[in-house]
Design a protein around this motif. Sequence first.
Motif, mmCIF file in Angstrom:
data_model
loop_
_atom_site.group_PDB
_atom_site.id
_atom_site.type_symbol
_atom_site.label_atom_id
_atom_site.label_comp_id
_atom_site.label_asym_id
_atom_site.label_seq_id
_atom_site.Cartn_x
_atom_site.Cartn_y
_atom_site.Cartn_z
ATOM 1 N N ARG A 21 1.369 -0.807 -9.473
ATOM 2 C CA ARG A 21 2.134 0.354 -9.848
ATOM 3 C C ARG A 21 3.677 0.295 -9.657
ATOM 4 N N ASP A 27 6.603 2.605 -8.387
ATOM 5 C CA ASP A 27 6.082 3.523 -7.222
ATOM 6 C C ASP A 27 5.927 2.714 -5.920
ATOM 7 N N GLN A 58 2.913 9.649 0.208
ATOM 8 C CA GLN A 58 1.713 9.681 0.470
ATOM 9 C C GLN A 58 1.103 8.156 0.265
ATOM 10 N N ARG A 93 2.425 0.967 -4.321
ATOM 11 C CA ARG A 93 1.079 1.424 -4.022
ATOM 12 C C ARG A 93 0.140 0.468 -4.588
ATOM 13 N N ILE A 100 0.019 8.069 -14.486
ATOM 14 C CA ILE A 100 0.918 8.243 -13.390
ATOM 15 C C ILE A 100 0.151 8.864 -12.162
ATOM 16 N N SER A 101 -0.998 9.547 -12.447
ATOM 17 C CA SER A 101 -1.782 10.044 -11.312
ATOM 18 C C SER A 101 -2.262 9.121 -10.190
ATOM 19 N N ILE A 102 -2.103 9.340 -8.988
ATOM 20 C CA ILE A 102 -2.077 8.546 -7.869
ATOM 21 C C ILE A 102 -3.687 8.101 -7.759
ATOM 22 N N LEU B 148 8.938 7.522 -10.180
ATOM 23 C CA LEU B 148 8.407 8.023 -9.141
ATOM 24 C C LEU B 148 8.708 9.652 -9.006
ATOM 25 N N ILE B 151 5.529 11.091 -10.730
ATOM 26 C CA ILE B 151 4.363 10.562 -10.051
ATOM 27 C C ILE B 151 4.226 11.428 -8.833
ATOM 28 N N ARG B 154 3.685 15.294 -9.919
ATOM 29 C CA ARG B 154 2.013 15.431 -10.675
ATOM 30 C C ARG B 154 1.338 15.514 -9.315
ATOM 31 N N GLN B 155 1.378 14.595 -8.142
ATOM 32 C CA GLN B 155 0.497 14.568 -7.314
ATOM 33 C C GLN B 155 0.593 15.970 -6.490
#
Lengths: 271, 271
Positions: A21, A27, A58, A93, A100-102, B148, B151, B154-155
């Motif tokens: 990522r 990311d 996070q 990450r 894009i969702s973690i 970023l 990301i 969204r998170q």
Amino acid sequence: MLYLNGKIISNSDATIPTNDRGFLLGDGLFETIRCAQGSPAELEAHWNRLAMGANYLQLPLLLSMNEAQHNIEKLLAVNNLNQSAGARITITRGAGARGISIPQHCTPTILITVFPRNKNTGSTSLCSSHIRINEQSPFTRFKTLNYLDKIIARQQAQNNGFGDALLLNTKEHVVSATTANIFFVKGKTLHTPAIEEGALPGITRQKIIHFAAEQHIACEEGTYMLKDLLTATEVFITNSIIGVHPVNAINKIKFNALPKPTHERFHALFE
Amino acid sequence: MLYLNGKIISNSDATIPTNDRGFLLGDGLFETIRCAQGSPAELEAHWNRLAMGANYLQLPLLLSMNEAQHNIEKLLAVNNLNQSAGARITITRGAGARGISIPQHCTPTILITVFPRNKNTGSTSLCSSHIRINEQSPFTRFKTLNYLDKIIARQQAQNNGFGDALLLNTKEHVVSATTANIFFVKGKTLHTPAIEEGALPGITRQKIIHFAAEQHIACEEGTYMLKDLLTATEVFITNSIIGVHPVNAINKIKFNALPKPTHERFHALFE
């Protein structure tokens, strides 16, 4: 040789999967650290900023500061960088599914590289960029992998014959150079843009503020327009690798060399 | 299987060197393209945006649109993605020496991946983010690797129990969701934030504007506040992969299902 995910390996063997990522989405975070006599300098300050960023993202920090120090020292030794050098720690990450969702579970990628650090002599020129820093962004507080605005600002400045770009924020206030904080001297006071203007809380910036207090030089963190900079008697930029570096011109305005410039004192203290 | 720098190889063999500037600095671009019946849709529009971005970045495009199409089709075939699918083209500046300055000679990295596209059913909810889009940035006009902010927006929305974030710009005007443009209906008029507000000139966004003209539905590209959205009768988001997707709530405001919603007509036209 470099460090990648727990192993010290040759640069040419060092690869990451195409679904990292960091590669696909930026990311991740990094720090660039000055090294001397085989050890990193101010590692705790760098580590605190990295940890603060990782917390905001996070992103679990799988390495301790002591492990980072140990690995940087090992890399400096195996690469014969016993004198002035630099190290970069990059943390992403790691690999993840599309989008894009973690991902719930991911294993961060950790890369540490070292490089020789050439002491900067001479001076540089800056050209004000049309690219604006978003001073409202929480990401100005740490070093993310999202450097495209700075890459292009630098390139456009160099295309125009300047050394680097001078960045303003969306309110037209002075922020910094592309990879360095900026200071200027007016009367007997040292000035630097406040963090609230979008300036990175640079480790060397903080050191200069500390040196100024020690030397009884007034130092203000404030809000400045381009004209404040253009009417300064002295301008210099700072980061962990270049240290304290004088600016000889901004746009068409040249700064004459002073007999006893402030930056030389800071340069000596920093080095 | 994926395409990497001229070769079709297995995902598990696909790696890039750790000094790729896409990985270290986010120095690159991408496009995500809907595919159907073994071919990419609207490739020319995607390619034009990619080429515009590459030109701004001074990044040579080593692939022609026809070669991209040919390779996407080959990948869809070898991966048995004959029905609804998606493709992502990623282009970075490639490997380079340390630092942000663009190297004189570099060979861009080109990666193409394909994936199944699940038709989106249902609807989503949005939560307004505290992260602000810089509407003055030239990088809002194309898709860079610097994601970023999106990301994390969204998170944070998902942590609060929402499907995605609603992004405003530094002037508090509505921009978009994290990876989709936004439309809303008020009276008989369709509205979407103007490109000048920092909205990506989305390929599907452009298609919806085109469909609206064909269907004699008034469509305005304008400047909107959050309250304009909250008092709409209907809200939907669009991108090349999700197509046209209804929004059921923004923050605490719920949108009731209408007997004949506008988005259904656009959904049918798009699919």
